[in-house]
Write a protein that holds these residues in place. Structure first.
Motif, PDB file in Angstrom:
ATOM      1  N   ASN A 283     100.436  29.747 -15.843  1.00  0.00           N
ATOM      2  CA  ASN A 283     100.108  28.414 -15.366  1.00  0.00           C
ATOM      3  C   ASN A 283     100.759  27.311 -16.196  1.00  0.00           C
ATOM      4  O   ASN A 283     100.385  26.139 -16.076  1.00  0.00           O
ATOM      5  N   ASN A 284     101.715  27.691 -17.030  1.00  0.00           N
ATOM      6  CA  ASN A 284     102.462  26.733 -17.856  1.00  0.00           C
ATOM      7  C   ASN A 284     101.544  25.830 -18.665  1.00  0.00           C
ATOM      8  O   ASN A 284     101.718  24.610 -18.711  1.00  0.00           O
ATOM      9  N   ILE A 285     100.568  26.465 -19.306  1.00  0.00           N
ATOM     10  CA  ILE A 285      99.634  25.742 -20.169  1.00  0.00           C
ATOM     11  C   ILE A 285     100.010  26.073 -21.611  1.00  0.00           C
ATOM     12  O   ILE A 285      99.985  27.238 -22.007  1.00  0.00           O
ATOM     13  N   PHE A 286     100.349  25.049 -22.380  1.00  0.00           N
ATOM     14  CA  PHE A 286     100.882  25.267 -23.718  1.00  0.00           C
ATOM     15  C   PHE A 286      99.983  24.753 -24.839  1.00  0.00           C
ATOM     16  O   PHE A 286     100.382  24.728 -25.989  1.00  0.00           O
ATOM     17  N   HIS A 287      98.767  24.368 -24.515  1.00  0.00           N
ATOM     18  CA  HIS A 287      97.842  23.870 -25.524  1.00  0.00           C
ATOM     19  C   HIS A 287      96.641  24.816 -25.620  1.00  0.00           C
ATOM     20  O   HIS A 287      96.447  25.672 -24.767  1.00  0.00           O
ATOM     21  N   ASP A 288      95.879  24.661 -26.684  1.00  0.00           N
ATOM     22  CA  ASP A 288      94.710  25.518 -26.901  1.00  0.00           C
ATOM     23  C   ASP A 288      93.393  24.782 -26.669  1.00  0.00           C
ATOM     24  O   ASP A 288      92.324  25.363 -26.822  1.00  0.00           O
ATOM     25  N   GLY A 289      93.456  23.533 -26.285  1.00  0.00           N
ATOM     26  CA  GLY A 289      92.271  22.705 -26.169  1.00  0.00           C
ATOM     27  C   GLY A 289      91.256  23.158 -25.136  1.00  0.00           C
ATOM     28  O   GLY A 289      90.074  22.840 -25.255  1.00  0.00           O
ATOM     29  N   GLN A 290      91.686  23.887 -24.128  1.00  0.00           N
ATOM     30  CA  GLN A 290      90.781  24.329 -23.075  1.00  0.00           C
ATOM     31  C   GLN A 290      90.516  25.834 -23.117  1.00  0.00           C
ATOM     32  O   GLN A 290      89.964  26.373 -22.163  1.00  0.00           O
ATOM     33  N   ASP A 291      90.873  26.483 -24.194  1.00  0.00           N
ATOM     34  CA  ASP A 291      90.743  27.942 -24.254  1.00  0.00           C
ATOM     35  C   ASP A 291      89.327  28.423 -23.963  1.00  0.00           C
ATOM     36  O   ASP A 291      89.141  29.417 -23.260  1.00  0.00           O
ATOM     37  N   SER A 292      88.318  27.733 -24.476  1.00  0.00           N
ATOM     38  CA  SER A 292      86.947  28.185 -24.219  1.00  0.00           C
ATOM     39  C   SER A 292      86.614  28.066 -22.731  1.00  0.00           C
ATOM     40  O   SER A 292      85.924  28.926 -22.175  1.00  0.00           O
ATOM     41  N   ASP A 293      87.118  27.033 -22.077  1.00  0.00           N
ATOM     42  CA  ASP A 293      86.910  26.879 -20.633  1.00  0.00           C
ATOM     43  C   ASP A 293      87.637  27.980 -19.867  1.00  0.00           C
ATOM     44  O   ASP A 293      87.082  28.546 -18.914  1.00  0.00           O
ATOM     45  N   PHE A 294      88.860  28.286 -20.278  1.00  0.00           N
ATOM     46  CA  PHE A 294      89.620  29.347 -19.610  1.00  0.00           C
ATOM     47  C   PHE A 294      88.939  30.700 -19.778  1.00  0.00           C
ATOM     48  O   PHE A 294      88.888  31.507 -18.839  1.00  0.00           O
ATOM     49  N   LYS A 295      88.397  30.947 -20.952  1.00  0.00           N
ATOM     50  CA  LYS A 295      87.690  32.212 -21.182  1.00  0.00           C
ATOM     51  C   LYS A 295      86.474  32.341 -20.265  1.00  0.00           C
ATOM     52  O   LYS A 295      86.202  33.419 -19.734  1.00  0.00           O
TER      53      LYS A 295
END
Length: 97
Positions: A14-26
């Motif tokens: 999804n061409n996401i290069f930041h870690d700011g939303q990792d908890s949401d993605f998990k």
């Protein structure tokens, strides 16, 4: 369980290069795993079996739909894949028993 590999694969697709939303993605990935398991049966994320790969693909696609606020379209758009995987996994159970 959501692995780091699964998270990174989702972000790369999804061409996401930041870690700011990792908890949401998990969270979204875990909901998608639960959904696919409820529809098709148990599988191993990142497993080598054909059905594991197909199930993982459905998890990634469902998470993409959830991330893009289009979850209501997922089941309709992937109905044949969900049904096929469920049938294939049910067939695997018959063979193993």
């Amino acid at each position: 369980m959501v692995t780091t590999d699964l998270l990174e694969e989702f972000k790369a697709r999804n061409n996401i290069f930041h870690d700011g939303q990792d908890s949401d993605f998990k969270k979204l990935l875990s909901y998608s795993i639960a959904y696919v398991q409820s529809k098709c049966g148990d599988f191993e994320i990142g497993g080598e079996k054909h059905t594991d790969k197909l199930a993982t693909e459905l998890v990634l696609e469902r998470t993409r739909y959830a991330y893009n606020d289009a979850l209501e379209y997922f089941e309709k758009n992937f109905q044949s894949e969900i049904l096929s995987l469920g049938i294939e996994m049910a067939g695997d159970l018959d063979v193993e028993e």
